[in-house]
Design a protein around this motif. Structure first.
Motif, PDB file in Angstrom:
ATOM      1  N   GLY A   1       0.832  -1.197   0.000  1.00 25.86           N
ATOM      2  CA  GLY A   1       0.000   0.000   0.000  1.00 25.86           C
ATOM      3  C   GLY A   1       0.861   1.240   0.000  1.00 25.86           C
ATOM      4  O   GLY A   1       2.092   1.161   0.023  1.00 25.86           O
ATOM      5  N   LYS A   2       0.218   2.399  -0.012  1.00 28.10           N
ATOM      6  CA  LYS A   2       0.957   3.658  -0.004  1.00 28.10           C
ATOM      7  C   LYS A   2       1.801   3.736   1.258  1.00 28.10           C
ATOM      8  O   LYS A   2       1.289   3.528   2.360  1.00 28.10           O
ATOM      9  CB  LYS A   2      -0.014   4.836  -0.090  1.00 28.10           C
TER      10      LYS A   2
ATOM     11  N   SER B   1       3.117   6.074   3.038  1.00 25.57           N
ATOM     12  CA  SER B   1       2.860   7.107   4.037  1.00 25.57           C
ATOM     13  C   SER B   1       1.733   8.012   3.555  1.00 25.57           C
ATOM     14  O   SER B   1       1.540   8.189   2.349  1.00 25.57           O
ATOM     15  CB  SER B   1       4.121   7.931   4.305  1.00 25.57           C
ATOM     16  N   TYR B   2       1.000   8.577   4.495  1.00 24.63           N
ATOM     17  CA  TYR B   2      -0.094   9.476   4.126  1.00 24.63           C
ATOM     18  C   TYR B   2       0.415  10.756   3.477  1.00 24.63           C
ATOM     19  O   TYR B   2      -0.330  11.445   2.768  1.00 24.63           O
ATOM     20  CB  TYR B   2      -0.947   9.811   5.359  1.00 24.63           C
TER      21      TYR B   2
ATOM     22  N   VAL C   1       2.678  10.839   1.200  1.00 18.53           N
ATOM     23  CA  VAL C   1       2.993  10.554  -0.201  1.00 18.53           C
ATOM     24  C   VAL C   1       1.751  10.861  -1.039  1.00 18.53           C
ATOM     25  O   VAL C   1       0.664  10.392  -0.729  1.00 18.53           O
ATOM     26  CB  VAL C   1       3.399   9.082  -0.389  1.00 18.53           C
TER      27      VAL C   1
ATOM     28  N   ASP D   1      -1.144  10.829  -3.955  1.00 18.91           N
ATOM     29  CA  ASP D   1      -1.781   9.749  -4.702  1.00 18.91           C
ATOM     30  C   ASP D   1      -1.216   9.716  -6.116  1.00 18.91           C
ATOM     31  O   ASP D   1      -0.857  10.753  -6.692  1.00 18.91           O
ATOM     32  CB  ASP D   1      -3.294   9.958  -4.762  1.00 18.91           C
ATOM     33  N   ASN D   2      -1.139   8.532  -6.680  1.00 22.68           N
ATOM     34  CA  ASN D   2      -0.665   8.402  -8.054  1.00 22.68           C
ATOM     35  C   ASN D   2      -1.628   9.099  -9.020  1.00 22.68           C
ATOM     36  O   ASN D   2      -2.843   9.024  -8.863  1.00 22.68           O
ATOM     37  CB  ASN D   2      -0.540   6.926  -8.428  1.00 22.68           C
TER      38      ASN D   2
ATOM     39  N   PHE E   1       3.571   8.353 -11.180  1.00 23.58           N
ATOM     40  CA  PHE E   1       3.410   7.527  -9.989  1.00 23.58           C
ATOM     41  C   PHE E   1       4.336   8.046  -8.897  1.00 23.58           C
ATOM     42  O   PHE E   1       5.517   8.305  -9.131  1.00 23.58           O
ATOM     43  CB  PHE E   1       3.742   6.062 -10.308  1.00 23.58           C
ATOM     44  N   TYR E   2       3.758   8.199  -7.693  1.00 27.19           N
ATOM     45  CA  TYR E   2       4.531   8.661  -6.550  1.00 27.19           C
ATOM     46  C   TYR E   2       4.878   7.500  -5.612  1.00 27.19           C
ATOM     47  O   TYR E   2       5.690   7.660  -4.709  1.00 27.19           O
ATOM     48  CB  TYR E   2       3.759   9.735  -5.791  1.00 27.19           C
ATOM     49  N   TRP E   3       4.247   6.379  -5.807  1.00 25.39           N
ATOM     50  CA  TRP E   3       4.632   5.150  -5.116  1.00 25.39           C
ATOM     51  C   TRP E   3       4.359   3.976  -6.053  1.00 25.39           C
ATOM     52  O   TRP E   3       3.544   4.065  -6.957  1.00 25.39           O
ATOM     53  CB  TRP E   3       3.925   4.998  -3.775  1.00 25.39           C
TER      54      TRP E   3
ATOM     55  N   ASP F   1       2.779   1.270  -7.160  1.00 28.09           N
ATOM     56  CA  ASP F   1       1.546   0.492  -7.092  1.00 28.09           C
ATOM     57  C   ASP F   1       1.509  -0.428  -8.312  1.00 28.09           C
ATOM     58  O   ASP F   1       1.124  -0.017  -9.411  1.00 28.09           O
ATOM     59  CB  ASP F   1       0.347   1.433  -7.076  1.00 28.09           C
TER      60      ASP F   1
END
Length: 259
Positions: A160-161, A163-164, A166, A168-169, A176-178, A180
């Motif tokens: 999952g993401k 950290s809060y 980070v 949203d993609n 994409f920031y994480w 997924d």
């Protein structure tokens, strides 16, 4: 009704003993907490040192076939940073772009689906491109065709993401920031049942025409501040003991107040 002088005088020692017991209990509780936090950090230090040693060993190993990494993934799941060699054909029309900073420059890691000989699909992080080279048309030489062999490191998918904080993609802008994996797969219409459930980062030995994407972007540096944290907690415990001992010794001196 007022308490007699005898009753009042007799109550003072009892109240004093109660305060002393409560104070001692609070001090012991605080000391136990500080010592337990220090011990926990020592345990974390041992775990982190073991992890770093494992990573160093995996980095030094020769690349193995994807099937070998998949077997490890099924048995133990401990595939992170394992050296691997994969062969297949890239589908550059379905690149996914992960926002990143590499060597002080802002840009993207380029994740490209690779179709393997058995028809399955592996998402390969081919490396870094500067921000202004996000679009494939700006780096056509690097859009290599035909069967390619890539060596690199197996990387686990994220549950999952992380950290809060980070973002949203942004699927509409392909940013994409994480990592997924499911979103990367679904956003380009890949068959999820055919996708290998982890990533591979191309290593620095992979040199693409035109210089982009630039491989070797895997980050191996893991923060290891547990020793400092352990020293801090144990130091606070020692300071607490010193303060309590100092107060106790002053009260024991002849002529000290309260005697």
């Amino acid at each position: 009704m007022k308490a007699s002088p005898e009753t009042a005088a007799g109550g003072e020692p009892a109240r004093g003993r109660s305060r002393a017991i409560a104070t001692a209990a609070a001090i012991l509780a605080a000391l136990a907490i500080l010592l337990s936090l220090g011990t926990w950090q020592v345990e974390r230090l041992r775990w982190k040192e073991g992890l770093l040693a494992d990573i160093a060993e995996r980095r030094a190993a020769a690349p193995v076939a994807l099937a070998d990494v998949e077997a490890i993934e099924k048995n133990s799941g401990e595939i992170e940073y394992r050296r691997v060699s994969v062969t297949g054909t890239f589908d550059h029309t379905r690149e996914r772009h992960f926002f990143a900073t590499f060597e002080g420059q802002t840009g993207f890691y380029v994740y490209t689906p690779m179709t393997l000989a058995d028809g399955r699909i592996l998402l390969v992080n081919r490396g870094f491109v500067p921000y202004e080279m996000k679009e494939p048309a700006t780096r056509p030489a690097g859009e290599i065709s035909g069967e390619q062999t890539v060596t690199g490191y197996a990387r686990l998918r994220l549950a999952g993401k992380p950290s809060y904080i980070v973002p949203d993609n942004d699927l509409a802008k392909n940013i994409f920031y994480w990592k997924d994996l499911d979103a990367m797969v679904s956003s380009v219409g890949l068959d999820a049942s055919k996708v290998v459930p982890f990533f591979v980062d191309a290593d620095a030995s992979v040199e693409n025409p035109g210089g982009w994407p630039r491989g070797g972007v895997t980050q191996f540096e893991l923060p290891n501040n547990h020793l400092q944290y352990a020293i801090t907690w144990y130091g606070l415990a020692a300071a607490l003991v010193a303060v309590v001992a100092g107060v106790w010794m002053r009260r024991k001196r002849p002529g000290a107040s309260g005697q």
